[in-house]
Design a protein around this motif. Structure first.
Motif, PDB file in Angstrom:
ATOM      1  N   ILE A 121     -34.235 -32.319 -18.781  1.00  0.00           N
ATOM      2  CA  ILE A 121     -34.858 -31.483 -17.752  1.00  0.00           C
ATOM      3  C   ILE A 121     -34.922 -31.977 -16.316  1.00  0.00           C
ATOM      4  CG2 ILE A 121     -37.233 -30.857 -17.223  1.00  0.00           C
ATOM      5  CD1 ILE A 121     -37.550 -31.028 -20.470  1.00  0.00           C
ATOM      6  N   VAL A 122     -35.013 -33.435 -16.316  1.00  0.00           N
ATOM      7  CA  VAL A 122     -35.210 -34.072 -14.768  1.00  0.00           C
ATOM      8  C   VAL A 122     -34.082 -34.217 -14.069  1.00  0.00           C
ATOM      9  CG1 VAL A 122     -36.142 -36.071 -13.554  1.00  0.00           C
ATOM     10  CG2 VAL A 122     -37.631 -34.856 -15.448  1.00  0.00           C
ATOM     11  N   SER A 123     -32.948 -34.567 -14.789  1.00  0.00           N
ATOM     12  CA  SER A 123     -31.777 -35.109 -14.192  1.00  0.00           C
ATOM     13  C   SER A 123     -30.881 -33.923 -13.925  1.00  0.00           C
ATOM     14  CB  SER A 123     -30.938 -36.262 -14.950  1.00  0.00           C
ATOM     15  OG  SER A 123     -31.961 -37.398 -15.010  1.00  0.00           O
ATOM     16  N   ALA A 124     -30.609 -33.220 -14.674  1.00  0.00           N
ATOM     17  CA  ALA A 124     -29.509 -32.182 -14.425  1.00  0.00           C
ATOM     18  C   ALA A 124     -29.903 -31.255 -13.200  1.00  0.00           C
ATOM     19  CB  ALA A 124     -29.580 -31.267 -15.531  1.00  0.00           C
ATOM     20  N   PRO A 125     -31.159 -30.860 -12.985  1.00  0.00           N
ATOM     21  CA  PRO A 125     -31.677 -29.971 -11.601  1.00  0.00           C
ATOM     22  C   PRO A 125     -31.073 -30.973 -10.355  1.00  0.00           C
ATOM     23  CG  PRO A 125     -33.281 -29.856 -13.169  1.00  0.00           C
ATOM     24  CD  PRO A 125     -32.505 -30.864 -13.629  1.00  0.00           C
ATOM     25  N   LEU A 126     -31.275 -32.275 -10.493  1.00  0.00           N
ATOM     26  CA  LEU A 126     -31.129 -33.164  -9.413  1.00  0.00           C
ATOM     27  C   LEU A 126     -29.602 -33.305  -9.326  1.00  0.00           C
ATOM     28  CD1 LEU A 126     -34.029 -35.883  -9.538  1.00  0.00           C
ATOM     29  CD2 LEU A 126     -33.873 -33.905  -7.925  1.00  0.00           C
ATOM     30  N   ALA A 127     -29.036 -33.371 -10.360  1.00  0.00           N
ATOM     31  CA  ALA A 127     -27.438 -33.408 -10.150  1.00  0.00           C
ATOM     32  C   ALA A 127     -26.967 -32.270  -9.647  1.00  0.00           C
ATOM     33  CB  ALA A 127     -26.883 -33.759 -11.667  1.00  0.00           C
ATOM     34  N   LEU A 128     -27.349 -30.941 -10.117  1.00  0.00           N
ATOM     35  CA  LEU A 128     -26.883 -29.739  -9.441  1.00  0.00           C
ATOM     36  C   LEU A 128     -27.252 -29.762  -8.179  1.00  0.00           C
ATOM     37  CD1 LEU A 128     -28.049 -27.165 -12.317  1.00  0.00           C
ATOM     38  CD2 LEU A 128     -25.529 -28.144 -11.952  1.00  0.00           C
ATOM     39  N   LEU A 129     -28.281 -30.079  -7.627  1.00  0.00           N
ATOM     40  CA  LEU A 129     -28.712 -30.291  -6.078  1.00  0.00           C
ATOM     41  C   LEU A 129     -27.634 -31.065  -5.414  1.00  0.00           C
ATOM     42  CD1 LEU A 129     -30.502 -29.386  -3.852  1.00  0.00           C
ATOM     43  CD2 LEU A 129     -32.226 -31.174  -4.522  1.00  0.00           C
ATOM     44  N   GLY A 130     -27.474 -32.172  -6.156  1.00  0.00           N
ATOM     45  CA  GLY A 130     -26.401 -33.198  -5.465  1.00  0.00           C
ATOM     46  C   GLY A 130     -25.231 -32.484  -5.092  1.00  0.00           C
ATOM     47  N   LEU A 131     -24.724 -31.739  -6.081  1.00  0.00           N
ATOM     48  CA  LEU A 131     -23.395 -31.103  -5.980  1.00  0.00           C
ATOM     49  C   LEU A 131     -23.403 -29.844  -4.823  1.00  0.00           C
ATOM     50  CD1 LEU A 131     -22.321 -30.470  -9.828  1.00  0.00           C
ATOM     51  CD2 LEU A 131     -21.473 -32.271  -8.089  1.00  0.00           C
ATOM     52  N   HIS A 132     -24.847 -29.236  -4.909  1.00  0.00           N
ATOM     53  CA  HIS A 132     -24.951 -28.289  -3.934  1.00  0.00           C
ATOM     54  C   HIS A 132     -24.662 -28.876  -2.436  1.00  0.00           C
ATOM     55  CE1 HIS A 132     -26.276 -24.489  -1.915  1.00  0.00           C
ATOM     56  NE2 HIS A 132     -27.568 -25.228  -1.599  1.00  0.00           N
ATOM     57  N   VAL A 133     -25.465 -30.159  -2.276  1.00  0.00           N
ATOM     58  CA  VAL A 133     -25.348 -30.603  -1.002  1.00  0.00           C
ATOM     59  C   VAL A 133     -23.910 -31.216  -0.733  1.00  0.00           C
ATOM     60  CG1 VAL A 133     -25.958 -32.998   0.171  1.00  0.00           C
ATOM     61  CG2 VAL A 133     -27.654 -31.770  -1.358  1.00  0.00           C
ATOM     62  N   ALA A 134     -23.200 -31.483  -1.662  1.00  0.00           N
ATOM     63  CA  ALA A 134     -21.913 -31.883  -1.445  1.00  0.00           C
ATOM     64  C   ALA A 134     -20.918 -30.753  -0.928  1.00  0.00           C
ATOM     65  CB  ALA A 134     -21.199 -32.565  -2.739  1.00  0.00           C
ATOM     66  N   THR A 135     -21.382 -29.551  -1.353  1.00  0.00           N
ATOM     67  CA  THR A 135     -20.513 -28.381  -1.048  1.00  0.00           C
ATOM     68  C   THR A 135     -20.907 -27.746   0.158  1.00  0.00           C
ATOM     69  OG1 THR A 135     -21.770 -27.118  -2.723  1.00  0.00           O
ATOM     70  CG2 THR A 135     -19.559 -28.092  -3.218  1.00  0.00           C
ATOM     71  N   THR A 136     -22.373 -27.943   0.645  1.00  0.00           N
ATOM     72  CA  THR A 136     -22.920 -27.151   1.697  1.00  0.00           C
ATOM     73  C   THR A 136     -23.026 -28.007   3.135  1.00  0.00           C
ATOM     74  OG1 THR A 136     -25.041 -27.517   0.872  1.00  0.00           O
ATOM     75  CG2 THR A 136     -23.824 -25.537   0.129  1.00  0.00           C
ATOM     76  N   ALA A 137     -23.075 -29.293   2.944  1.00  0.00           N
ATOM     77  CA  ALA A 137     -23.390 -30.299   3.975  1.00  0.00           C
ATOM     78  C   ALA A 137     -22.483 -30.148   5.116  1.00  0.00           C
ATOM     79  CB  ALA A 137     -23.812 -31.735   3.477  1.00  0.00           C
ATOM     80  N   ALA A 138     -22.923 -30.301   6.082  1.00  0.00           N
ATOM     81  CA  ALA A 138     -21.879 -30.134   7.210  1.00  0.00           C
ATOM     82  C   ALA A 138     -21.264 -31.448   7.463  1.00  0.00           C
ATOM     83  CB  ALA A 138     -22.735 -30.127   8.661  1.00  0.00           C
TER      84      ALA A 138
END
Length: 272
Positions: free
Chosen positions: A114-131
């Motif tokens: 419940i806790v780690s999966a959303p944070l891991a997805l957010l990390g992937l989101h940062v990896a694909t969107t960060a300038a």
């Protein structure tokens, strides 16, 4: 059951199977995902990089993780006690450490998902969107890395496991659903703010220990200090220590093991 390990595995499988049939956990995971992504996008945004995302999330995670951990664990033992299952399980026999270990491990799998999966997805989101060159790269010696976010994820998982251990301990002491709810609320306040208030009170009273060691005594402040030391302060060469890392690490271990010991003692007392 032919041994303590078999007993542990039986209880663990029971907990995981029960969790897989509980839709509430899926809704809880969706809620955590919505909160994590909403807070991140409401701040500087994942496009700003890993460190700014952690800065935006830290305070919310400090409050959210213990709340989710207690929601998952506050009835872990009290339900079995109220329904008389502890006495039935004790006839196998089922050693108290194996029972507590199986219950805790099963709930830990659920909580970490419940806790780690959303944070891991957010990390992937940062990896694909960060300038390519975020504000952190421009102002803090180019320090911004997925490794820092992984450290944040690992520390958050450890904080969640400590909070769950406290919830299971209080559930073992409660013995009924009604008392479990009350004790869970009390425990949640202690984990989230109570110990911090005690630290502030000790400082006002002029207690001798160093501030960085004193701030590491409660689970929340120890977690916060470790995030500052291993994730956020990495960007500052001349920063001063926010918290003593050895003391903060030891504090989390003591809270974790101490809570599981209390839970085992509580179950052993009930089953005789």
């Amino acid at each position: 059951m032919t041994g303590a390990l078999d007993a542990f595995w039986t209880v663990f499988v029971r907990e995981v199977r029960a969790a897989s049939r509980t839709r509430t956990y899926a809704l809880l995971a969706l809620a955590v995902t919505a909160v994590v992504f909403g807070v991140a996008r409401g701040g500087s945004g994942p496009a700003a990089g890993y460190v700014p995302t952690v800065v935006d999330l830290l305070l919310v995670v400090e409050l959210l993780v213990p709340a989710v951990a207690f929601a998952v664990g506050y009835r872990a033992v009290s339900d079995d006690a109220e329904r008389g299952r502890l006495e039935v399980l004790d006839t196998y026999p089922l050693p108290a450490p194996s029972y507590v270990g199986g219950v805790y491990a099963g709930r830990a799998v659920v909580l970490l998902a419940i806790v780690s999966a959303p944070l891991a997805l957010l990390g992937l989101h940062v990896a694909t969107t960060a300038a390519p060159e975020t504000s952190v790269f421009a102002t803090h010696r180019g320090v911004d890395s997925p490794i820092l976010f992984v450290r944040f994820l690992v520390l958050t998982a450890a904080f969640a496991l400590v909070s769950l251990a406290a919830a299971v301990a209080l559930s073992a002491l409660a013995g009924s659903r009604s008392r479990a709810i009350v004790l869970a609320l009390v425990g949640l306040l202690v984990v989230m703010v109570g110990a911090d208030i005690a630290v502030v009170g000790a400082l006002i009273g002029g207690v001798g220990p160093d501030l960085d060691a004193l701030l590491a005594l409660s689970p929340t402040s120890a977690y916060r200090g470790l995030v500052f030391e291993s994730v956020l302060y990495v960007a500052f060469a001349d920063r001063s220590a926010f918290v003593s890392v050895p003391v903060a690490t030891a504090s989390l271990v003591v809270w974790w093991l101490g809570s599981l010991f209390v839970a085992t003692l509580g179950v052993h007392t009930r089953t005789g």
